[in-house]
Enzyme design. Structure first.
Site, PDB file in Angstrom:
ATOM      1  N   GLY A  14       0.239  -1.493  -0.064  1.00  0.00           N
ATOM      2  CA  GLY A  14       0.490  -0.079   0.006  1.00  0.00           C
ATOM      3  C   GLY A  14       1.072   1.046  -0.156  1.00  0.00           C
ATOM      4  O   GLY A  14       0.414   2.269   0.117  1.00  0.00           O
ATOM      5  N   SER A  15       1.630   0.957  -0.645  1.00  0.00           N
ATOM      6  CA  SER A  15       2.734   2.563  -0.900  1.00  0.00           C
ATOM      7  C   SER A  15       2.357   3.566  -1.192  1.00  0.00           C
ATOM      8  O   SER A  15       2.330   4.194  -1.200  1.00  0.00           O
ATOM      9  CB  SER A  15       4.591   2.030  -0.939  1.00  0.00           C
ATOM     10  N   MET A  92      -4.007  -6.918  -6.962  1.00  0.00           N
ATOM     11  CA  MET A  92      -3.555  -7.805  -7.836  1.00  0.00           C
ATOM     12  C   MET A  92      -4.227  -8.402  -8.476  1.00  0.00           C
ATOM     13  O   MET A  92      -4.601 -10.286  -9.172  1.00  0.00           O
ATOM     14  CB  MET A  92      -2.886  -8.686  -7.191  1.00  0.00           C
ATOM     15  N   ASN A 109      -5.507   2.904 -12.722  1.00  0.00           N
ATOM     16  CA  ASN A 109      -4.491   1.716 -12.079  1.00  0.00           C
ATOM     17  C   ASN A 109      -3.357   2.298 -12.459  1.00  0.00           C
ATOM     18  O   ASN A 109      -3.199   3.414 -12.905  1.00  0.00           O
ATOM     19  CB  ASN A 109      -4.773   0.601 -13.310  1.00  0.00           C
ATOM     20  N   HIS A 111       1.034   1.533 -12.680  1.00  0.00           N
ATOM     21  CA  HIS A 111       1.988  -0.049 -13.648  1.00  0.00           C
ATOM     22  C   HIS A 111       3.042   0.132 -13.619  1.00  0.00           C
ATOM     23  O   HIS A 111       3.535   1.442 -13.658  1.00  0.00           O
ATOM     24  CB  HIS A 111       0.441   0.122 -15.032  1.00  0.00           C
ATOM     25  N   GLN A 175       8.770   7.644  -8.528  1.00  0.00           N
ATOM     26  CA  GLN A 175       7.784   7.808  -9.546  1.00  0.00           C
ATOM     27  C   GLN A 175       6.693   8.053  -9.134  1.00  0.00           C
ATOM     28  O   GLN A 175       5.674   8.446 -10.051  1.00  0.00           O
ATOM     29  CB  GLN A 175       8.400   7.734 -10.290  1.00  0.00           C
ATOM     30  N   GLU A 176       6.171   6.752  -8.784  1.00  0.00           N
ATOM     31  CA  GLU A 176       4.825   6.291  -8.982  1.00  0.00           C
ATOM     32  C   GLU A 176       4.026   6.681  -7.695  1.00  0.00           C
ATOM     33  O   GLU A 176       3.011   8.232  -7.550  1.00  0.00           O
ATOM     34  CB  GLU A 176       4.159   4.616  -8.380  1.00  0.00           C
TER      35      GLU A 176
HETATM   36  C1  GRF Z   1       3.423  -0.833  -7.576  1.00  0.00           C
HETATM   37  O1  GRF Z   1       4.454  -0.856  -8.394  1.00  0.00           O
HETATM   38  C2  GRF Z   1       2.220  -0.791  -8.642  1.00  0.00           C
HETATM   39  O2  GRF Z   1       2.442   0.076  -9.594  1.00  0.00           O
HETATM   40  C3  GRF Z   1       1.855  -2.058  -9.009  1.00  0.00           C
HETATM   41  O3  GRF Z   1       1.998  -2.579  -7.855  1.00  0.00           O
HETATM   42  C4  GRF Z   1       2.816  -1.828  -6.466  1.00  0.00           C
HETATM   43  C5  GRF Z   1       2.447  -2.016  -5.681  1.00  0.00           C
HETATM   44  O4  GRF Z   1       2.648  -1.240  -4.729  1.00  0.00           O
HETATM   45  N1  GRF Z   1       0.412  -1.835  -9.388  1.00  0.00           N
HETATM   46  P1  GRF Z   1       2.217  -0.582  -3.215  1.00  0.00           P
HETATM   47  O5  GRF Z   1       1.359  -1.632  -2.838  1.00  0.00           O
HETATM   48  O6  GRF Z   1       1.087   0.571  -4.022  1.00  0.00           O
HETATM   49  O7  GRF Z   1       3.328   0.301  -2.822  1.00  0.00           O
END
Ligand code: GRF
Length: 220
Positions: A14-15, A92, A109, A111, A175-176
């Site tokens: 959940g980051s 997932m 989403n 990715h 970056q996400e």
């Molecule tokens: C992230 O890399 C996201 O892009 C992918 O799954 C991972 C989830 O990481 N869909 P987190 O649970 O948000 O830390």
């Protein structure tokens, strides 16, 4: 304008959820996270939600009715909490028709690759193995495919010769955490228009040539 009523689906640490919660708390994302739903009972995302005072809900994917039953139960919980748009933050599973039909054009989403390159799983390793000079992350609207929906925003991350799967994944993840709240803010502001496969962003200056990146960089 009232804040966007957001539901977040997650399966793990959940980051990205945390980045969304932090952006809301910092006043950078005009949204309210109304509920976090996980398909894994001990997902750390649930703990993050509880710490933020957000309803943290486990919905059992193994309950009755198969995938449609599972998604129906999630949709019911999201609706109970007034959710109007859904962020998939490390969720997932592939969305089925029940979930997609409940929030048409309102599911996004994140990715960890520059789509359409490397959809699916283990994508940082795939980018390395392929010898890509850049990877990154993509926020996109969700359709019935695997990481196929119209692209809202991307962040580009150079691949370094020294990279391992872990180091590249960590650099992309940083970056996400920037780009997901930014894309959700565009959604909250009603600035996104889908035209075929393209997402047009209203009221933002276009990127320019000087935003192009080279890897390896041009010499001095
Ligand atoms: C992230 O890399 C996201 O892009 C992918 O799954 C991972 C989830 O990481 N869909 P987190 O649970 O948000 O830390």
């Amino acid at each position: 304008m009232s804040p966007l009523a957001l539901g977040v689906l997650a399966s793990g640490r959940g980051s990205n959820l945390q980045a969304i919660l932090d952006a809301v708390a910092a006043g950078k994302l005009d949204a309210a996270v109304r509920a976090v739903v996980c398909d894994v009972p001990d997902a750390f995302a649930l703990e993050r939600a509880r710490r933020a005072g957000v309803p943290a809900l486990f919905v059992d994917p193994k309950g009755p009715g198969g995938k449609a039953g599972f998604e129906g139960r999630m949709v019911a919980r999201l609706r109970e909490h007034g959710v109007e748009a859904v962020a998939l933050a490390g969720y997932m599973r592939v969305c089925g028709p029940v979930l997609l039909g409940a929030f048409p054009g309102r599911i996004v989403n994140i990715h960890p690759s520059l789509l359409p390159a490397f959809p699916g799983l283990h994508v940082q390793q795939a980018a390395l193995s392929h010898g890509a000079r850049f990877s990154g992350c993509t926020v996109h609207f969700v359709d019935a495919g695997v990481d196929t929906g119209p692209i809202i925003a991307q962040a580009v991350v150079p691949v370094l010769d020294s990279d391992t799967e872990e180091s590249l994944a960590a650099r992309i993840l940083r970056q996400e955490h920037r780009v997901f709240p930014l894309a959700l803010q565009l959604l909250a502001e009603g600035r996104l228009r889908v035209a075929g496969r393209r997402v047009l962003v209203d009221g933002r200056p276009p990127a320019s040539d000087t935003d192009a990146l080279l890897n390896p960089p041009a010499g001095a």
